[in-house]
Write an enzyme that holds these catalytic residues in place. Structure first.
Site, PDB file in Angstrom:
ATOM      1  N   THR A   1      69.572  -2.382 151.333  1.00 52.11           N
ATOM      2  CA  THR A   1      70.235  -3.304 150.403  1.00 52.11           C
ATOM      3  C   THR A   1      70.954  -4.412 151.162  1.00 52.11           C
ATOM      4  O   THR A   1      70.830  -5.597 150.831  1.00 52.11           O
ATOM      5  CB  THR A   1      71.222  -2.521 149.507  1.00 52.11           C
ATOM      6  OG1 THR A   1      70.486  -1.505 148.824  1.00 52.11           O
ATOM      7  CG2 THR A   1      71.908  -3.419 148.495  1.00 52.11           C
TER       8      THR A   1
ATOM      9  N   CYS B   1      67.169   3.975 141.592  1.00 43.82           N
ATOM     10  CA  CYS B   1      68.246   3.053 141.227  1.00 43.82           C
ATOM     11  C   CYS B   1      68.187   2.666 139.757  1.00 43.82           C
ATOM     12  O   CYS B   1      69.189   2.299 139.177  1.00 43.82           O
ATOM     13  CB  CYS B   1      68.171   1.787 142.061  1.00 43.82           C
ATOM     14  SG  CYS B   1      67.809   2.119 143.762  1.00 43.82           S
TER      15      CYS B   1
ATOM     16  N   SER C   1      64.953   0.773 156.275  1.00 41.08           N
ATOM     17  CA  SER C   1      66.079   1.675 156.049  1.00 41.08           C
ATOM     18  C   SER C   1      65.795   3.048 156.633  1.00 41.08           C
ATOM     19  O   SER C   1      64.656   3.530 156.568  1.00 41.08           O
ATOM     20  CB  SER C   1      66.302   1.768 154.537  1.00 41.08           C
ATOM     21  OG  SER C   1      67.382   2.618 154.248  1.00 41.08           O
TER      22      SER C   1
ATOM     23  N   ASN D   1      58.095   0.160 145.621  1.00 43.75           N
ATOM     24  CA  ASN D   1      58.757   1.467 145.601  1.00 43.75           C
ATOM     25  C   ASN D   1      58.399   2.309 144.381  1.00 43.75           C
ATOM     26  O   ASN D   1      58.560   3.516 144.389  1.00 43.75           O
ATOM     27  CB  ASN D   1      60.278   1.304 145.673  1.00 43.75           C
ATOM     28  CG  ASN D   1      60.811   0.265 144.714  1.00 43.75           C
ATOM     29  OD1 ASN D   1      60.362  -0.877 144.723  1.00 43.75           O
ATOM     30  ND2 ASN D   1      61.746   0.650 143.877  1.00 43.75           N
TER      31      ASN D   1
HETATM   32  N1  PLP Z   1      64.136  -1.957 148.902  1.00 41.50           N
HETATM   33  C1  PLP Z   1      63.287  -1.022 148.467  1.00 41.50           C
HETATM   34  C2  PLP Z   1      61.854  -1.377 148.251  1.00 41.50           C
HETATM   35  C3  PLP Z   1      63.743   0.281 148.223  1.00 41.50           C
HETATM   36  O1  PLP Z   1      62.888   1.201 147.776  1.00 41.50           O
HETATM   37  C4  PLP Z   1      65.108   0.588 148.445  1.00 41.50           C
HETATM   38  C5  PLP Z   1      65.641   1.926 148.154  1.00 41.50           C
HETATM   39  O2  PLP Z   1      65.091   2.699 147.407  1.00 41.50           O
HETATM   40  C6  PLP Z   1      65.953  -0.429 148.933  1.00 41.50           C
HETATM   41  C7  PLP Z   1      65.431  -1.687 149.143  1.00 41.50           C
HETATM   42  C8  PLP Z   1      67.387  -0.154 149.218  1.00 41.50           C
HETATM   43  O3  PLP Z   1      67.520   0.520 150.442  1.00 41.50           O
HETATM   44  P1  PLP Z   1      68.852   1.322 150.796  1.00 41.50           P
HETATM   45  O4  PLP Z   1      68.844   2.548 149.951  1.00 41.50           O
HETATM   46  O5  PLP Z   1      68.723   1.637 152.256  1.00 41.50           O
HETATM   47  O6  PLP Z   1      70.000   0.425 150.522  1.00 41.50           O
END
Ligand code: PLP
Length: 391
Positions: free
Chosen positions: A67, A320, A194, A146
């Protein structure tokens, strides 16, 4: 069955992190021998991570996760290049870390074009080309989605960006360590990844920034990360991310083959054995561990609760967005009507998953879908109508 949401820290990763909590806990920015040990461990992790991407260590910046990396990339590129232009291109199926950042940038005076995707969730590189304007400063398209796992043609998009001298960012949070990515071959200028998606710890990520890219800092404070990302280093997190990367790199080919075979077995069984189900995303150009299926006349939340009662942890949309009653923006963008998008299930496997577990999921799912349909007035109408048509 929900490894896209997060993964467990592997034992070897945990062991690699341990010394940096209470023994070698020195602040890596200090000048003592003690600090040097932490610093060396950080630099080793940085080089390992760079190695997986075909980058160099100095292009890797540690952050608190995907994020933050997405926020940093978009906001800081936008403001640093404001004099050149204020137009940004992204896709309709990005993670909310990108979409909400774009919304924020929209309010701050930037103009964002959200390109469509096709029925499999692919961004058409021709659409990207058409969206480019003389004031376009950045293109941001995720490496793999995702929710539905679709792997984007990032090499094509990177080539277009390079031709037009526009910066290209990709959110590779779901792809990093799962499929091969080379930042040079794909013309990527910035990339987010991440730790917790590849059996590393939570709260650690990276932003790859190609050398020479004009970008401001996101966290203001100390001189860490060449003054571009201030804040005392999360040494255990960084070391753990490095170790997880090393393990992911070593197992990439075998894991990918194993997971994609199990994925296809699961998809084929569900589609063959549960009527009125459809696969979301492309059959083969998808992440090796991703399965996303919609079931007509089924309410997704109830399906998840019933699966949970059977010890099966899956997801409706992304972690999320589940909890919200809005259907997934990704499923709507690939053209699913609201009611079908609502009846969708994401299963994301791991190298630890077994055929027995997958069989158990299918058997339970069959019963659950049948049960939910037996309670659905819409399904009842549909069956009645079907019978009438036959007569
Ligand atoms: N971008 C994508 C495609 C994700 O799937 C996620 C988390 O599920 C994120 C960003 C956010 O990552 P983080 O959980 O490390 O903040």
């Amino acid at each position: 069955m929900n490894n896209a949401a997060t993964t467990p820290v592997k034992q070897e990763v945990f062991e690699s992190m341990k010394p940096y909590f209470a023994e070698d806990y020195g602040n890596p920015s200090g000048f003592s021998n003690f600090s040097e040990r932490s610093k060396d461990a950080i630099e080793k992790a940085r080089d390992t991570i760079a190695g997986l991407l075909g980058a160099s260590g100095e292009e890797i910046y540690f952050t608190s996760g995907g994020t933050e990396s997405d926020n940093w990339a978009l906001k800081a590129i936008a403001f640093a290049n404001r004099k050149k232009g204020t137009h940004i291109i992204t896709s309709k199926i990005e993670h909310h870390a990108i979409l909400r950042t774009c919304e924020w940038l929209g309010k701050a005076g930037f103009d964002v074009t959200y390109v469509n995707v096709d029925e499999n969730g692919f961004v058409d590189s021709k659409e990207i080309r058409r969206a480019i304007r003389s004031d376009t400063i950045l293109i941001s398209v995720m490496t793999a989605n995702n929710e539905i796992g679709t792997i984007q043609p990032i090499r094509e998009i990177g080539t277009i960006a390079r031709e037009r001298k526009i910066l290209f960012h990709t959110d590779a949070v779901q792809a990093y360590g799962h499929i091969a990515i080379n930042v040079n071959e794909c013309g990527i200028d910035l990339l987010s990844a991440s730790g917790h998606k590849i059996n590393g710890p939570k709260g650690i990520g990276i932003l790859y920034i190609r050398k020479g890219t004009v970008i401001g800092s996101f966290m203001h404070g100390g001189e860490q990360e060449h003054g571009r990302r201030a804040g005392t280093y999360n040494t255990p997190g960084i070391v753990g991310f490095g170790k997880a990367t090393e393990l992911a790199q070593a197992s990439l080919a075998t894991r990918s083959t194993f997971e994609s075979e199990l994925r296809d077995y699961l998809i084929d069984r569900i589609i063959a054995e549960i009527p009125y189900s459809r696969l979301n995303g492309h059959k083969t150009k998808r992440l090796p561990n991703n399965v996303n299926i919609s079931f007509k006349y089924v309410e997704g939340e109830s399906m998840l609760i019933m699966l949970d009662q059977k010890g099966i942890c899956a997801s409706g949309g992304s972690a999320c967005t589940s909890g919200s009653l809005d259907p997934s923006h990704v499923l709507l963008a690939i053209g699913l009507p609201h009611e079908i998008a609502h009846g969708s299930l994401r299963i994301t496997l791991s190298e630890e998953a077994t055929k027995e577990e997958v069989d158990y999921v299918v058997e339970e799912l069959k019963k659950i879908v049948q049960r939910l349909r037996s309670m659905s007035p819409l399904y009842e109408d549909f069956i009645k109508e079907k019978k009438e048509n036959v007569q």
